[in-house]
Write a protein that holds these residues in place. Structure first.
Motif, PDB file in Angstrom:
ATOM      1  N   VAL A   1       0.763  -1.289   0.047  1.00  0.00           N
ATOM      2  CA  VAL A   1      -0.001   0.018   0.032  1.00  0.00           C
ATOM      3  C   VAL A   1       0.990   1.135  -0.116  1.00  0.00           C
ATOM      4  O   VAL A   1       0.714   2.325  -0.743  1.00  0.00           O
ATOM      5  CB  VAL A   1      -0.962   0.085   1.285  1.00  0.00           C
TER       6      VAL A   1
ATOM      7  N   SER B   1       0.798   4.069  -2.812  1.00  0.00           N
ATOM      8  CA  SER B   1       0.715   5.336  -2.563  1.00  0.00           C
ATOM      9  C   SER B   1       1.822   6.258  -3.144  1.00  0.00           C
ATOM     10  O   SER B   1       1.476   7.461  -3.614  1.00  0.00           O
ATOM     11  CB  SER B   1       0.651   5.637  -1.024  1.00  0.00           C
TER      12      SER B   1
ATOM     13  N   ILE C   1      -0.421   8.631  -5.647  1.00  0.00           N
ATOM     14  CA  ILE C   1      -0.606   9.838  -4.975  1.00  0.00           C
ATOM     15  C   ILE C   1      -0.191  11.028  -5.820  1.00  0.00           C
ATOM     16  O   ILE C   1      -0.772  11.953  -6.189  1.00  0.00           O
ATOM     17  CB  ILE C   1      -0.015   9.932  -3.575  1.00  0.00           C
TER      18      ILE C   1
ATOM     19  N   ALA D   1      -2.245   1.130  -7.349  1.00  0.00           N
ATOM     20  CA  ALA D   1      -1.876   2.252  -7.648  1.00  0.00           C
ATOM     21  C   ALA D   1      -2.917   2.939  -8.888  1.00  0.00           C
ATOM     22  O   ALA D   1      -3.412   3.771  -8.889  1.00  0.00           O
ATOM     23  CB  ALA D   1      -0.390   2.724  -8.240  1.00  0.00           C
TER      24      ALA D   1
ATOM     25  N   MET E   1      -6.304   3.338  -7.239  1.00  0.00           N
ATOM     26  CA  MET E   1      -6.110   4.724  -6.626  1.00  0.00           C
ATOM     27  C   MET E   1      -6.345   6.018  -7.220  1.00  0.00           C
ATOM     28  O   MET E   1      -6.964   7.120  -6.983  1.00  0.00           O
ATOM     29  CB  MET E   1      -4.658   4.837  -5.618  1.00  0.00           C
TER      30      MET E   1
ATOM     31  N   ILE F   1      -7.017  11.253  -0.764  1.00  0.00           N
ATOM     32  CA  ILE F   1      -5.943  10.230  -0.608  1.00  0.00           C
ATOM     33  C   ILE F   1      -6.228   9.243   0.462  1.00  0.00           C
ATOM     34  O   ILE F   1      -6.079   8.074   0.225  1.00  0.00           O
ATOM     35  CB  ILE F   1      -4.586  11.020  -0.417  1.00  0.00           C
TER      36      ILE F   1
ATOM     37  N   SER G   1      -8.888   6.815  -0.846  1.00  0.00           N
ATOM     38  CA  SER G   1      -8.260   5.818  -1.753  1.00  0.00           C
ATOM     39  C   SER G   1      -7.327   4.656  -1.314  1.00  0.00           C
ATOM     40  O   SER G   1      -7.487   3.780  -1.559  1.00  0.00           O
ATOM     41  CB  SER G   1      -7.598   6.589  -2.772  1.00  0.00           C
ATOM     42  N   ILE G   2      -6.774   5.160  -0.208  1.00  0.00           N
ATOM     43  CA  ILE G   2      -5.821   4.061   0.486  1.00  0.00           C
ATOM     44  C   ILE G   2      -6.748   2.987   1.301  1.00  0.00           C
ATOM     45  O   ILE G   2      -6.439   1.794   1.139  1.00  0.00           O
ATOM     46  CB  ILE G   2      -4.976   4.729   1.574  1.00  0.00           C
TER      47      ILE G   2
END
Ligand SMILES: Nc1ncnc2c1ncn2[C@@H]1O[C@H](COP(=O)(O)OP(=O)(O)OP(=O)(O)O)[C@@H](O)[C@H]1O
Ligand SMILES: [Mg+2]
Lengths: 295, 286
Positions: free
Chosen positions: B80, B84, B88, B150, B153, B203, B206-207
């Motif tokens: 994870v 990120s 991100i 990702a 995300m 953020i 989404s995580i």
């Protein structure tokens, strides 16, 4: 002296770092101009402004005098805001915003193709109608935001700048103990004076104010008017106002904007010394407006 | 007189209807919350029994009490975290682009693509990552897993970032421009900080969303009973995969371990979601 002055002013768009005397010059008041016929800071020649296809202003000819306060008055919708936004090229930020004609700052074209609007805006600062401090920044950071965003950051000078500009904006005594607090924690009137200080910190030549006191109570208004009286020692001020008394009280020159027929673009109907506009204007519409008979 | 009577009858009817609707609204809310609470309570009851110090420090076993989930926790954190790192910056920059420069055909295209991406089944993303990274890199690896997460995300972050930046008042932007700030500095130093609370929320959400993904991980990191902290080589464990593995065991003790691991995962997601809420609430009040 006159020619020396214009020579010095003739390159207003250079990087301030390369021109150290630019800032010193505006620090000292300019006694040479007291009592003499003042020089023009900004000149508009046949300036027209558009929003897309809509023509909001037509053929404005005006000469804004250096170190004087010029008030712009007129009925709602006649293009006063549009005009001041032309002066620092904020007009083109509006989608569809476009200018025709000529606009000079100390003799140099402001709208030239290779003139950077960013440089113009550092020379011609602006205070908006609604106070708009940066919500994420402290009072201190708000004041120096223009310096940081503009890339000038000699941090040793910053706290001096903060104190000086907050004093000029008549806000220092009220906030000197809470400079680290958020700018949003201030009252509307204080926020507006903070915005004035923020504009002054960039050391512009000309300060534009679009109804800076319209949302404020009489006491805050008074403070802002007092501040402006001092500002003109060092800056050229253009202020839009709906308040006739305010225009009469503080300004040296007054421009009256007017739309004759519905749908026409706004025009500068009359421009003269304030005393003349308010005592014996040349045109009937001006007289009707300043005496409150319409508008 | 009769006028008044009809009005009051109408009024009574309106009041009755108002009551009925209010009750309906409450019932619907309840219907939405009950499953959530039930899941949480059920997982907590079943899972707490499996928790012990060894459960958090040991490696999984196929028998007994199932051993521990140390490697799965580490694996999830690595994957994870890596996702990120990739997702991100990409998502934020795409969101900034859409909000600030995206009023053109390219912007519409990107917006449409992100919307489609939000709807793509995660297993499809897993297959894509498998074909692209697992096959070419000669085996399952953490990087491929992080890459697939990702991808999941980015659309979430992009759209929340865009929405939040659009919410920043134009007056703030104009203030910065009028001070002689170039456009990019206005965006980086004024607009984005003003929208930061909302962006952070996007953020974290989404995580939370990808932390529980299972399908793409099966195809990219496979799962493992050992600790593997290498990024480009070898199968890696992750909580969702470990739960799946545990739950297929015939042994009651191992099944209980599945519940324990589920509780860990649920709490991780819950804490992230709550943090997102908190940040948004705090930002909203200032
Ligand atoms: N963003 C815009 N897009 C299109 N037209 C605009 C825009 N802003 C202003 N206008 C139009 O331009 C004209 C001049 O507007 P402007 O805001 O300059 O008037 P004003 O003199 O400042 O009025 P007020 O005293 O009410 O502030 C008006 O007809 C207005 O409708
Ligand atoms: Mg206006």
């Amino acid at each position: 002296m006159e020619s020396e002055k214009t020579k010095e002013e003739s390159k207003p768009f250079e990087d301030p770092e390369k021109k150290p005397d630019a800032r010193q010059r505006s620090v000292e008041p300019q006694p040479a101009y007291r009592g003499e016929p003042a020089a023009s800071a900004m000149v508009a020649e046949r300036l027209s402004a558009y929003y897309g296809a809509f023509k909001a202003l037509a053929d404005i000819n005006i000469s804004i005098q250096q170190n004087k306060i010029t008030a712009l008055i007129g009925p709602s919708g006649c293009g006063k805001s549009t005009f001041v936004r032309c002066l620092n090229r904020m007009h083109e930020v509006t989608p569809g915003g476009r200018i025709e004609g000529k606009l000079l700052l100390y003799g140099e074209d402001v709208c030239g193709r290779d003139v950077d609007p960013v440089q113009v805006r550092r020379k011609v600062g602006m205070v908006f109608q609604k106070p708009n401090p940066f919500p994420t920044m402290s009072i201190y950071d708000n004041v120096i935001a223009g310096l940081k965003l503009g890339g000038r950051r000699k941090s040793s000078e910053l706290s001096e700048v903060v104190e000086r500009t907050l004093r000029q904006a008549a806000l220092w005594d009220e906030v000197k103990d809470k400079l680290k607090e958020s700018g949003m924690a201030l009252s509307g009137g204080q926020q507006q004076r903070l915005c004035i200080a923020r504009t002054l910190a960039v050391e512009p030549e000309v300060v534009l104010m679009d109804e800076p006191a319209s949302a404020l109570d009489p006491v805050s208004t008074q403070k802002i008017e007092d501040a402006m009286e001092e500002l003109k020692e060092r800056y050229t001020v253009v202020i839009v106002t709906h308040n006739m008394q305010q225009a009469a009280r503080i300004s040296d020159y007054t421009g009256f904007f007017y739309i004759e027929n519905m749908g026409d673009p706004g025009r500068l109907w009359e421009f003269d010394e304030t005393s003349k506009i308010f005592s014996s204007p040349n045109r009937k519409e001006t007289e009707d407006y300043v005496t409150g008979r319409f508008g | 007189m009769s006028q008044l009577a009809t009005t009051s009858a109408r009024y009574r009817r309106r009041k009755l209807l108002d009551k009925a609707m209010t009750v309906m609204a409450y019932l619907c809310t309840l219907a939405a919350i009950v499953p959530l609470v039930l899941v949480l309570v059920y997982v907590a009851i079943k899972g707490l029994g499996a928790w012990s110090p060894q459960f958090f420090t040991g490696l999984p076993q196929l028998f007994g009490n199932g051993g521990g989930i140390y490697n799965a926790i580490i694996g999830t954190v690595i994957i994870v975290g890596l996702a990120s790192l990739m997702g991100i910056p990409f998502g934020i920059m795409a969101g900034i682009y859409l909000a600030e420069y995206g009023n053109n055909h390219l912007g519409s295209l990107i917006r449409f693509t992100t919307d489609v991406m939000t709807g793509i089944p995660s297993i499809v993303v897993g297959i894509f990552a498998y074909g692209l990274l697992v096959v070419s890199m000669g085996g399952f690896n953490a990087f491929a897993g992080a890459f697939s997460l990702a991808i999941l995300m980015v659309p979430i972050i992009t759209r929340t970032t865009e929405e939040m930046i659009r919410l920043v008042p134009g007056s703030i932007r104009e203030a910065a421009l009028a001070l002689g700030a170039p456009r990019w500095k206005t965006i980086v130093y004024v607009v984005v900080p003003t929208a930061l609370g909302g962006i952070m929320t996007g953020i974290l959400l989404s995580i939370a969303r990808v932390a529980g993904e299972t399908a793409p991980l099966i195809l990219t990191i496979l799962g493992s009973n050992f600790l593997n902290t290498r990024i480009f080589q070898g199968p890696v464990a992750a909580l969702p995969l470990q739960i799946y593995d545990f739950s297929r065991s015939p042994y009651a003790g191992v099944i209980e371990a599945a519940w324990g691991a589920s509780l860990v995962l649920v709490l991780m997601v819950l804490i992230l979601s709550l943090a997102a809420r908190l940040i948004l609430a705090r930002r909203g009040s200032t």
